[in-house]
Every structure is written in structure tokens, then in C-alpha cells.
Design an enzyme around this catalytic site. Structure first.
Site, mmCIF file in Angstrom:
data_model
loop_
_atom_site.group_PDB
_atom_site.id
_atom_site.type_symbol
_atom_site.label_atom_id
_atom_site.label_comp_id
_atom_site.label_asym_id
_atom_site.label_seq_id
_atom_site.Cartn_x
_atom_site.Cartn_y
_atom_site.Cartn_z
ATOM 1 N N LYS A 1 25.222 -19.929 -5.797
ATOM 2 C CA LYS A 1 25.616 -19.969 -4.387
ATOM 3 C C LYS A 1 24.761 -19.028 -3.523
ATOM 4 O O LYS A 1 24.045 -18.183 -4.048
ATOM 5 C CB LYS A 1 27.110 -19.619 -4.277
ATOM 6 C CG LYS A 1 28.031 -20.615 -5.019
ATOM 7 C CD LYS A 1 29.500 -20.355 -4.704
ATOM 8 C CE LYS A 1 30.400 -21.348 -5.442
ATOM 9 N NZ LYS A 1 31.816 -21.199 -5.027
ATOM 10 N N TYR B 1 32.609 -30.958 -1.916
ATOM 11 C CA TYR B 1 33.903 -30.307 -2.111
ATOM 12 C C TYR B 1 35.053 -31.128 -1.529
ATOM 13 O O TYR B 1 36.098 -30.566 -1.191
ATOM 14 C CB TYR B 1 33.884 -28.910 -1.486
ATOM 15 C CG TYR B 1 33.182 -27.855 -2.326
ATOM 16 C CD1 TYR B 1 33.664 -27.518 -3.592
ATOM 17 C CD2 TYR B 1 32.072 -27.166 -1.854
ATOM 18 C CE1 TYR B 1 33.048 -26.540 -4.365
ATOM 19 C CE2 TYR B 1 31.444 -26.182 -2.623
ATOM 20 C CZ TYR B 1 31.942 -25.875 -3.871
ATOM 21 O OH TYR B 1 31.339 -24.896 -4.627
ATOM 22 N N PHE C 1 41.354 -23.162 2.483
ATOM 23 C CA PHE C 1 40.073 -22.459 2.419
ATOM 24 C C PHE C 1 38.872 -23.375 2.614
ATOM 25 O O PHE C 1 37.724 -22.933 2.549
ATOM 26 C CB PHE C 1 39.943 -21.689 1.102
ATOM 27 C CG PHE C 1 40.091 -22.540 -0.143
ATOM 28 C CD1 PHE C 1 39.028 -23.273 -0.634
ATOM 29 C CD2 PHE C 1 41.311 -22.610 -0.820
ATOM 30 C CE1 PHE C 1 39.150 -24.053 -1.779
ATOM 31 C CE2 PHE C 1 41.448 -23.386 -1.963
ATOM 32 C CZ PHE C 1 40.367 -24.114 -2.443
ATOM 33 N N ARG D 1 31.923 -22.281 -17.906
ATOM 34 C CA ARG D 1 33.080 -21.651 -17.253
ATOM 35 C C ARG D 1 33.383 -20.280 -17.856
ATOM 36 O O ARG D 1 33.791 -19.362 -17.148
ATOM 37 C CB ARG D 1 34.286 -22.579 -17.296
ATOM 38 C CG ARG D 1 34.061 -23.804 -16.399
ATOM 39 C CD ARG D 1 35.227 -24.750 -16.383
ATOM 40 N NE ARG D 1 36.374 -24.199 -15.652
ATOM 41 C CZ ARG D 1 36.471 -24.162 -14.326
ATOM 42 N NH1 ARG D 1 35.492 -24.645 -13.576
ATOM 43 N NH2 ARG D 1 37.533 -23.663 -13.746
ATOM 44 N N THR E 1 37.566 -17.628 -11.018
ATOM 45 C CA THR E 1 37.140 -17.952 -9.655
ATOM 46 C C THR E 1 37.136 -16.717 -8.768
ATOM 47 O O THR E 1 36.213 -16.513 -7.978
ATOM 48 C CB THR E 1 38.084 -19.016 -9.042
ATOM 49 O OG1 THR E 1 38.130 -20.127 -9.931
ATOM 50 C CG2 THR E 1 37.600 -19.477 -7.689
ATOM 51 N N ARG F 1 30.552 -13.733 -12.566
ATOM 52 C CA ARG F 1 31.279 -13.369 -11.335
ATOM 53 C C ARG F 1 31.655 -11.893 -11.330
ATOM 54 O O ARG F 1 31.586 -11.234 -10.277
ATOM 55 C CB ARG F 1 32.492 -14.277 -11.159
ATOM 56 C CG ARG F 1 32.079 -15.653 -10.608
ATOM 57 C CD ARG F 1 33.165 -16.664 -10.770
ATOM 58 N NE ARG F 1 32.886 -17.920 -10.072
ATOM 59 C CZ ARG F 1 33.483 -19.068 -10.378
ATOM 60 N NH1 ARG F 1 34.390 -19.113 -11.329
ATOM 61 N NH2 ARG F 1 33.182 -20.169 -9.708
ATOM 62 N N ASN G 1 31.454 -16.145 -4.511
ATOM 63 C CA ASN G 1 31.713 -15.888 -5.932
ATOM 64 C C ASN G 1 30.555 -16.331 -6.833
ATOM 65 O O ASN G 1 30.763 -16.670 -8.000
ATOM 66 C CB ASN G 1 33.063 -16.486 -6.362
ATOM 67 C CG ASN G 1 33.096 -18.001 -6.320
ATOM 68 O OD1 ASN G 1 32.188 -18.632 -5.772
ATOM 69 N ND2 ASN G 1 34.118 -18.590 -6.901
ATOM 70 N N HIS H 1 29.141 -21.942 -8.971
ATOM 71 C CA HIS H 1 30.096 -23.027 -9.157
ATOM 72 C C HIS H 1 29.797 -23.687 -10.496
ATOM 73 O O HIS H 1 28.639 -23.762 -10.893
ATOM 74 C CB HIS H 1 29.958 -24.075 -8.041
ATOM 75 C CG HIS H 1 30.685 -25.355 -8.359
ATOM 76 N ND1 HIS H 1 32.027 -25.513 -8.133
ATOM 77 C CD2 HIS H 1 30.261 -26.503 -8.955
ATOM 78 C CE1 HIS H 1 32.391 -26.723 -8.548
ATOM 79 N NE2 HIS H 1 31.340 -27.337 -9.057
ATOM 80 N N GLU I 1 29.732 -34.816 -10.323
ATOM 81 C CA GLU I 1 28.959 -33.757 -9.657
ATOM 82 C C GLU I 1 27.473 -33.801 -10.031
ATOM 83 O O GLU I 1 26.617 -33.582 -9.178
ATOM 84 C CB GLU I 1 29.555 -32.385 -9.994
ATOM 85 C CG GLU I 1 30.923 -32.183 -9.351
ATOM 86 C CD GLU I 1 31.530 -30.814 -9.631
ATOM 87 O OE1 GLU I 1 32.650 -30.575 -9.148
ATOM 88 O OE2 GLU I 1 30.896 -29.988 -10.321
HETATM 89 P P1 CMP Z 1 34.188 -23.250 -6.726
HETATM 90 O O1 CMP Z 1 34.239 -23.258 -8.209
HETATM 91 O O2 CMP Z 1 32.846 -23.485 -6.117
HETATM 92 O O3 CMP Z 1 35.189 -24.355 -6.160
HETATM 93 C C1 CMP Z 1 35.794 -24.247 -4.894
HETATM 94 C C2 CMP Z 1 35.591 -22.908 -4.268
HETATM 95 O O4 CMP Z 1 36.492 -22.576 -3.229
HETATM 96 C C3 CMP Z 1 35.798 -21.827 -5.293
HETATM 97 O O5 CMP Z 1 34.726 -21.847 -6.219
HETATM 98 C C4 CMP Z 1 35.919 -20.592 -4.400
HETATM 99 O O6 CMP Z 1 34.655 -20.017 -4.102
HETATM 100 C C5 CMP Z 1 36.502 -21.161 -3.102
HETATM 101 N N1 CMP Z 1 37.864 -20.678 -2.834
HETATM 102 C C6 CMP Z 1 38.252 -19.925 -1.784
HETATM 103 N N2 CMP Z 1 39.548 -19.663 -1.838
HETATM 104 C C7 CMP Z 1 40.030 -20.254 -2.962
HETATM 105 C C8 CMP Z 1 41.315 -20.331 -3.571
HETATM 106 N N3 CMP Z 1 42.400 -19.760 -3.040
HETATM 107 N N4 CMP Z 1 41.428 -21.033 -4.732
HETATM 108 C C9 CMP Z 1 40.357 -21.643 -5.288
HETATM 109 N N5 CMP Z 1 39.114 -21.602 -4.747
HETATM 110 C C10 CMP Z 1 38.949 -20.912 -3.594
#
Ligand code: CMP
Length: 141
Positions: free
Chosen positions: A10, A50, A58, A86, A92, A103, A113, A116, A127
């Protein structure tokens, strides 16, 4: 089984200049980079990618963050690649991520973060195809 998964480094991690360090972790875990592309996502691309989160509170911040700078997108291949990636990424929310994960080491917040990774075989296929539509015509030769 040998799987493929979609990974995105990211804008926060690209700005920190840690693409190489993150690639080393993939390689060290036996994940091969089989396709890669650096790009700056448009709002439309980020929103489409997304789309499953469209109704989440969010979503707007997520799209705005993912379009805030260049990203590095790759397809990874290897034994159990989806779960392995993962594990390497950690939770996350970086505050909850295990020590030594990407992370925990490189991310600042749940939005910024660092990475992805696809969460299941079905989403991985969608994806990977989203960013590498021609994939099966050149990969693995
Ligand atoms: P990612 O794995 O890219 O998938 C969706 C993204 O939304 C996640 O990582 C986070 O960076 C972002 N995000 C922000 N707030 C939340 C939340 N409450 N729960 C999950 N993802 C979130």
C-alpha cells in the site's frame, strides 16, 4: 496445494521505501512473485477492487488512502500461498498484529496497514484476475 494470491503493498509502505524488505519476506517464506505491477490507483479502480466493503463505514477512507500514492501489486504463488501470506502480514490492525509480521513492523494504523492480501481462494482468483487479467496466458511458462 499450490495456490495464487493477490498482494498489494500500500501507499504507506511504498512511501517508506520497504518494497524490497517486504518482497524478501515473501521470498523467505517460499512465495514466488509471478506477476507484478506498480501503479497509482484511480478512485474507480480502488472502489471497484474494494467493492465488497462499499457499505462499510470505512469505505471512503479506504479508497482515499489507497489512491493517496503509488502501490505495488503482485500475484504470489506457492504452497498454501493464501494463508501463508496472511500469516506474514499479521492482523489487519497493526496494533493487534503478532511480533515480526509485516504489519507489526511497517504499519501505523488500520487504514495505513502496509499490505493487502486475499483472504480466501474465491477472492484470490477474483483479485488476481482484476489486476492481471492476462495471467494464465503467460504465467508458469
Ligand atoms: P485490507 O486487507 O486491504 O482490506 C480492507 C481494508 O480496509 C483493510 O485492509 C484495512 O486497511 C481497512 N479498514 C479500515 N477500517 C477497517 C475495519 N474496521 N475493519 C476492517 N478493515 C478496515
Amino acid at each position: 496445494a499450490i495456490e495464487r494470491t493477490l498482494s498489494i503493498i500500500k501507499p504507506d509502505a511504498v512511501a517508506k521505501n520497504v518494497i524490497g524488505q517486504i518482497y524478501s519476506r515473501f521470498e523467505g517464506a517460499g512465495l514466488k512473485v509471478i506477476a507484478a505491477r506498480m501503479t497509482w490507483l484511480s478512485e474507480q479502480e480502488a472502489g471497484q477492487f474494494y467493492a465488497v466493503h462499499k457499505e462499510r463505514p470505512f469505505f471512503k477512507d479506504l479508497v482515499s488512502f489507497m489512491t493517496s500514492g503509488p502501490v505495488m501489486i503482485q500475484a504470489l504463488e506457492g504452497e498454501n500461498a493464501i494463508a501463508k501470506n496472511r500469516e506474514l502480514m499479521g492482523a489487519t490492525d497493526p496494533k493487534k498484529a503478532d511480533k515480526g509480521t509485516i504489519r507489526a513492523d511497517f504499519a501505523e494504523s488500520i487504514d495505513a496497514n502496509a499490505v493487502h492480501g486475499s483472504d480466501a481462494p474465491e477472492t484470490a482468483a477474483v483479485e488476481v484476475a482484476f489486476f492481471f487479467p492476462g495471467m494464465n496466458t503467460y504465467a508458469g511458462r
